[in-house]
Enzyme design. Structure first.
Site, PDB file in Angstrom:
ATOM      1  CG  HIS A 346       7.933 -14.588 -65.387  1.00 29.51           C
ATOM      2  ND1 HIS A 346       8.551 -14.239 -66.798  1.00 29.51           N
ATOM      3  CD2 HIS A 346       8.237 -12.773 -64.797  1.00 29.51           C
ATOM      4  CE1 HIS A 346       8.692 -13.251 -66.573  1.00 29.51           C
ATOM      5  NE2 HIS A 346       8.433 -12.516 -65.649  1.00 29.51           N
ATOM      6  CE  LYS A 422      -5.671   1.475 -72.180  1.00 29.46           C
ATOM      7  NZ  LYS A 422      -4.750   0.625 -73.312  1.00 29.46           N
ATOM      8  N   PRO A 432      -0.658   7.316 -71.534  1.00 27.68           N
ATOM      9  CG  PRO A 432      -2.840   6.027 -71.462  1.00 27.68           C
ATOM     10  CD  PRO A 432      -1.845   6.870 -72.073  1.00 27.68           C
ATOM     11  CB  THR A 468      12.283  -6.791 -69.705  1.00 25.83           C
ATOM     12  OG1 THR A 468      13.323  -7.883 -68.913  1.00 25.83           O
ATOM     13  CG2 THR A 468      10.878  -8.000 -70.389  1.00 25.83           C
TER      14      THR A 468
HETATM   15  N1  COA Z   1      -2.328  11.157 -76.053  1.00 22.41           N
HETATM   16  C1  COA Z   1      -3.011  10.675 -75.800  1.00 22.41           C
HETATM   17  N2  COA Z   1      -2.814   9.054 -76.280  1.00 22.41           N
HETATM   18  C2  COA Z   1      -2.115   8.395 -75.570  1.00 22.41           C
HETATM   19  C3  COA Z   1      -0.881   9.693 -75.731  1.00 22.41           C
HETATM   20  C4  COA Z   1      -1.188  11.075 -75.527  1.00 22.41           C
HETATM   21  N3  COA Z   1       0.173  12.020 -75.685  1.00 22.41           N
HETATM   22  N4  COA Z   1       0.411   8.777 -75.357  1.00 22.41           N
HETATM   23  C5  COA Z   1      -0.487   7.976 -75.774  1.00 22.41           C
HETATM   24  N5  COA Z   1      -1.017   7.383 -75.778  1.00 22.41           N
HETATM   25  C6  COA Z   1      -2.422   6.224 -76.132  1.00 22.41           C
HETATM   26  C7  COA Z   1      -1.384   5.021 -77.135  1.00 22.41           C
HETATM   27  O1  COA Z   1      -1.610   5.464 -78.292  1.00 22.41           O
HETATM   28  C8  COA Z   1      -2.016   3.581 -76.991  1.00 22.41           C
HETATM   29  O2  COA Z   1      -3.724   3.887 -77.062  1.00 22.41           O
HETATM   30  P1  COA Z   1      -4.300   2.744 -77.097  1.00 22.41           P
HETATM   31  O3  COA Z   1      -4.350   2.322 -75.265  1.00 22.41           O
HETATM   32  O4  COA Z   1      -5.452   2.712 -78.566  1.00 22.41           O
HETATM   33  O5  COA Z   1      -3.351   1.326 -77.553  1.00 22.41           O
HETATM   34  C9  COA Z   1      -2.262   4.393 -75.102  1.00 22.41           C
HETATM   35  O6  COA Z   1      -2.270   5.529 -74.791  1.00 22.41           O
HETATM   36  C10 COA Z   1      -0.797   3.798 -74.569  1.00 22.41           C
HETATM   37  O7  COA Z   1       0.374   4.365 -74.595  1.00 22.41           O
HETATM   38  P2  COA Z   1       1.234   4.177 -73.016  1.00 22.41           P
HETATM   39  O8  COA Z   1       0.077   4.453 -72.248  1.00 22.41           O
HETATM   40  O9  COA Z   1       1.737   5.406 -73.416  1.00 22.41           O
HETATM   41  O10 COA Z   1       2.209   3.327 -73.573  1.00 22.41           O
HETATM   42  P3  COA Z   1       1.672   1.419 -73.968  1.00 22.41           P
HETATM   43  O11 COA Z   1       0.578   0.374 -74.050  1.00 22.41           O
HETATM   44  O12 COA Z   1       2.770   1.617 -75.396  1.00 22.41           O
HETATM   45  O13 COA Z   1       3.098   0.865 -72.661  1.00 22.41           O
HETATM   46  C11 COA Z   1       5.037   0.224 -72.191  1.00 22.41           C
HETATM   47  C12 COA Z   1       4.043   0.929 -72.100  1.00 22.41           C
HETATM   48  C13 COA Z   1       6.708   0.311 -71.297  1.00 22.41           C
HETATM   49  C14 COA Z   1       4.145  -0.785 -70.811  1.00 22.41           C
HETATM   50  C15 COA Z   1       5.438  -1.061 -73.481  1.00 22.41           C
HETATM   51  O14 COA Z   1       6.035  -0.332 -73.432  1.00 22.41           O
HETATM   52  C16 COA Z   1       6.211  -2.152 -73.431  1.00 22.41           C
HETATM   53  O15 COA Z   1       6.713  -2.586 -72.877  1.00 22.41           O
HETATM   54  N6  COA Z   1       4.904  -3.496 -72.719  1.00 22.41           N
HETATM   55  C17 COA Z   1       5.473  -4.713 -72.673  1.00 22.41           C
HETATM   56  C18 COA Z   1       5.396  -4.781 -70.719  1.00 22.41           C
HETATM   57  C19 COA Z   1       6.203  -6.003 -70.460  1.00 22.41           C
HETATM   58  O16 COA Z   1       6.866  -6.986 -71.231  1.00 22.41           O
HETATM   59  N7  COA Z   1       5.428  -6.401 -68.988  1.00 22.41           N
HETATM   60  C20 COA Z   1       5.668  -7.477 -68.704  1.00 22.41           C
HETATM   61  C21 COA Z   1       6.720  -7.975 -68.560  1.00 22.41           C
HETATM   62  S1  COA Z   1       6.824  -9.995 -67.964  1.00 22.41           S
HETATM   63  C1  HC5 Z   2       0.946 -12.043 -66.184  1.00 22.50           C
HETATM   64  C2  HC5 Z   2       1.848 -10.681 -65.622  1.00 22.50           C
HETATM   65  C3  HC5 Z   2       3.136 -11.515 -65.750  1.00 22.50           C
HETATM   66  C4  HC5 Z   2       4.284 -10.485 -65.218  1.00 22.50           C
HETATM   67  C5  HC5 Z   2       5.015 -10.353 -64.756  1.00 22.50           C
HETATM   68  C6  HC5 Z   2       6.578  -9.143 -65.254  1.00 22.50           C
HETATM   69  O1  HC5 Z   2       6.182  -7.833 -65.245  1.00 22.50           O
HETATM   70  O2  HC5 Z   2       7.911  -9.648 -65.078  1.00 22.50           O
HETATM   71  C7  HC5 Z   2       8.572  -9.097 -65.371  1.00 22.50           C
HETATM   72  C8  HC5 Z   2       9.898  -9.793 -65.831  1.00 22.50           C
HETATM   73  C9  HC5 Z   2      11.135  -8.654 -66.511  1.00 22.50           C
HETATM   74  O3  HC5 Z   2      11.410  -8.963 -67.244  1.00 22.50           O
HETATM   75  O4  HC5 Z   2      10.541  -7.601 -66.011  1.00 22.50           O
HETATM   76  C10 HC5 Z   2       9.703  -8.780 -63.752  1.00 22.50           C
HETATM   77  N1  HC5 Z   2       9.001  -8.281 -62.629  1.00 22.50           N
HETATM   78  C11 HC5 Z   2       8.232  -8.775 -62.401  1.00 22.50           C
HETATM   79  C12 HC5 Z   2       9.883  -8.255 -61.775  1.00 22.50           C
HETATM   80  C13 HC5 Z   2       8.691  -6.792 -62.867  1.00 22.50           C
END
Ligand code: COA
Ligand code: HC5
Length: 629
Positions: A346, A422, A432, A468
């Site tokens: 990671h 969703k 969602p 993040t």
């Molecule tokens: N009514 C109807 N649709 C809605 C809505 C509402 N009130 N609110 C949101 N939606 C829709 C959005 O337009 C979007 O549409 P799409 O599927 O066509 O793209 C969908 O629903 C998803 O939106 P939502 O669920 O609100 O959130 P998101 O997809 O923006 O995700 C996070 C939120 C926090 C996950 C995102 O901002 C993020 O940070 N992602 C990265 C996370 C990450 O890095 N994880 C791994 C770490 S290793």
């Molecule tokens: C292939 C999916 C990987 C997801 C990994 C992830 O969400 O890692 C987080 C990273 C971060 O900085 O928030 C950490 N977490 C596993 C502790 C949620």
């Protein structure tokens, strides 16, 4: 239109000694310098962070006296001058660096972390089960997969990957430069990451592991063109046929140890010149492909959970845990029975770039047929030699034992929630992601009758080198909603109103987090500076409330993929759950992990509670909508 980005790593990175990037020699001319346009990660106002911190504690700390103590500590921190002084230092750091957080984050979240990387930090990805059922199918699939990754690598190398966006804002693309040709290196106290992608001689080989034996597979022809699928297939066949013995020492299992232990074992291992060269070759390779031995068959219902475990730890010393080099950033895993996926270290990157790569490769595999190409004879891939001294043998035995303990301790349940995706929350105008988070809150409350500290990853990639921050999904509003759901005296309309309010609150927290205004990384920065600059730790970081806030029983992350895959990772605390979900339009894949050594947690029970919560929430919304028509 494809927009291009310049390899961010080409610009000097201040304060990033932990990433030992190779010397930069070629500076490709790029038409749009995307990275330069990205804003720097801000430092939130001090008062705002502490107001939000106290609000986050409210549902978690039931004892009024304790809460009062924390309020006093916060007041003292803000008014006594210490807070201001640290904030000023933080602002100075932000002015001097490209990203004030990235080095601290890399160290504290990954490189200083001494727990083994499998299960504790490395996430796994399970791809949909493929249609092959034998070795031929496995080889063909692996060959296409390798070719697909090489095509993707070309996009990275030429800076032609499409820029990603979140909430309409362009994202930092630097993580793509970190995922190939990189590897973690253990140290007795702190690890490092090496990245060979930018060196004078960039790697041209991958590592293939079969029956615990490691091979160097050159994936480019002498004219620089990548091997064709057909050529790769032939080379994989050769590897397979020269690694049929199954009694080899599982040298790779060393990489699954506690990091201090591995750090010491590593120094011992590489004392031998042959071992050192073999290790370097694995570290330098572009990525690893693990051709796994067949695992015990399980029912269709258990299949996804079994494969998720295989991705996270390999199944134990008897199975495939030695068929890995866990320090390698990306390891694709292909079994004979149609199993495929990956495990990734990671430290260099978040899940979304890895999943984007998977989506690309899956698409490549679907559109690629194996065409017979004129066969130029290729050299036999080199088998890497290891001299197993008695000391190395002892280290391998100890790693095997610890891995088996880890395997027995990990409880994994994959929930393929097929009732809806969703689409339902969207129909009800709810986010969602926030909706799924509320289902997790409800499930947890139903099982334990309390709420707990919950972490959800939020992307900071709107900012240069952003990684993040955390969305703290347990709020006063989520708590009110889950309590109402369990209260027979409450009307459905009231429950729906509370759900809407809780979802809105979650959306607000998400907005704040992705715009750099969440609290956790700011608190981390203030704590890191306290260690560097103060003689004693401020009481805000020493009290019980802080410990409760940091103890994330629910450790969650949404990673959306186009491919119908399952993403998974281990819990953050001994008595917690790891929950990773991939919400698709009409279904949701959710992987839940816990530790068997904790009597209070149970992945399958939590999975049932999540399923019930999702079904009850839909019923609530639909019943209420009907009565209002
Ligand atoms: N009514 C109807 N649709 C809605 C809505 C509402 N009130 N609110 C949101 N939606 C829709 C959005 O337009 C979007 O549409 P799409 O599927 O066509 O793209 C969908 O629903 C998803 O939106 P939502 O669920 O609100 O959130 P998101 O997809 O923006 O995700 C996070 C939120 C926090 C996950 C995102 O901002 C993020 O940070 N992602 C990265 C996370 C990450 O890095 N994880 C791994 C770490 S290793
Ligand atoms: C292939 C999916 C990987 C997801 C990994 C992830 O969400 O890692 C987080 C990273 C971060 O900085 O928030 C950490 N977490 C596993 C502790 C949620």
């Amino acid at each position: 239109m494809l927009r291009v980005f310049v390899r961010a790593a080409l610009r000097p990175r201040l304060m990033e000694p932990c990433r030992l990037l190779g010397p930069v020699t070629q500076i490709p001319e790029r038409s749009i310098v995307h990275q330069d346009g990205l804003p720097k990660l801000p430092i939130p106002p001090l008062k705002q962070t502490f107001e939000r911190y106290l609000a986050a504690l409210e549902p978690l700390i039931c004892d009024d006296e304790e809460m009062e103590h924390t309020r006093e500590h916060v007041e003292e921190f803000l008014k006594g001058g210490v807070g201001e002084r640290l904030q000023k230092s933080l602002e100075r750091r932000a002015r001097k660096t490209d990203n004030w957080l990235s080095e601290w984050w890399m160290q504290s979240a990954f490189l200083d972390c001494r727990m083994p990387v499998p299960v504790y930090t490395s996430p796994g990805v399970v791809l949909p089960r493929m249609h092959f059922q034998d070795r031929q199918g496995q080889m063909r699939f692996a060959a296409k997969l390798i070719a697909g990754v090489l095509e993707f690598k070309e996009l990275i190398d030429t800076g032609t990957l499409p820029i990603e966006y979140l909430s309409g804002k362009p994202l930092c693309m630097d993580q793509y430069n970190q995922i190939l040709s990189s590897c973690r290196i253990p140290g007795p106290k702190r690890d490092t990451v090496v990245n060979h992608a930018m060196g004078t001689t960039t790697p041209t080989h991958i590592t293939v592991v079969h029956n615990f034996q490691f091979f160097v597979l050159d994936v480019y022809n002498s004219d620089g063109t990548p091997l064709t699928v057909d050529q790769l297939h032939m080379q994989l066949e050769k590897i397979w046929n020269s690694s049929l013995q199954t009694n080899k020492e599982p040298i790779g299992i060393l990489t699954s140890q506690h990091r201090n232990t591995w750090g010491k074992a590593y120094n011992n291992l590489i004392k031998d010149k042959t071992n050192k060269e073999s290790v370097r070759s694995i570290q330098k390779s572009i990525f690893t492909v693990c051709l796994d031995a067949p695992m015990p068959r399980v029912s269709d219902e258990l299949y996804q959970s079994r494969v998720a475990a295989q991705m996270l730890h390999g199944g134990g010393a008897r199975w495939n845990s030695g068929n890995r080099w866990f320090d390698k950033t990306i390891q694709f895993i292909v079994g004979e029975d149609g199993t495929c996926g990956l495990v990734y270290e990671h430290a260099p990157a978040e899940g979304p770039p890895i999943v984007y790569l998977i989506d690309y490769v899956v698409n490549y595999i679907q559109r690629t047929e194996m065409v017979r190409s004129p066969m130029v004879p290729l050299p036999m891939p080199l088998k890497l030699r290891f001299n197993i001294t008695p000391e190395v043998k002892r280290d391998i035995e100890s790693a095997k034992q610890n891995m088996n303990i880890m395997v027995h301790d990990l409880d994994v349940k994959v929930l393929m929630f097929s009732h809806y995706g969703k689409n339902v929350p969207k129909q009800h105008k709810l986010s969602p992601d926030a909706y799924v988070q509320m289902a997790l809150q409800l499930a947890y409350f139903r099982m334990y009758n309390v709420c707990c500290s919950t972490y959800e990853s939020a992307s900071l990639r709107m900012f240069l080198y952003g990684r993040t921050d955390a969305i703290r999904a347990t709020t006063v509003d989520s708590f009110n909603f889950v309590q109402a759901m369990e209260d027979p005296a409450k009307q459905n309309t009231e429950k729906v109103a509370l759900l809407q309010k809780a979802v809105q609150k979650h959306k607000d927290l998400t907005y704040e987090a992705i715009h750099g205004q969440a609290i956790d990384r700011h608190l981390l920065g203030l704590r890191m500076l306290s260690i560097e600059e103060l003689t004693s730790m401020p009481t805000i970081f020493m009290d019980c409330a802080y410990a409760v806030a940091q103890h994330f029983n629910l450790n969650t992350s949404q990673v959306g993929a186009k491919t119908d895959c399952v993403m998974c990772f281990g819990p953050m605390v001994p008595d917690g759950y790891g929950v990773c979900y991939n919400p698709m339009e009409e279904h949701i894949n959710i992987a839940i992990t816990a530790f068997n050594s904790c009597e209070e947690t149970h992945a399958a029970k939590f999975s049932r509670a999540v399923e019930d919560a999702l079904l009850d929430m839909r019923a609530l919304l639909e019943d209420t909508a009907k009565t209002q028509q």
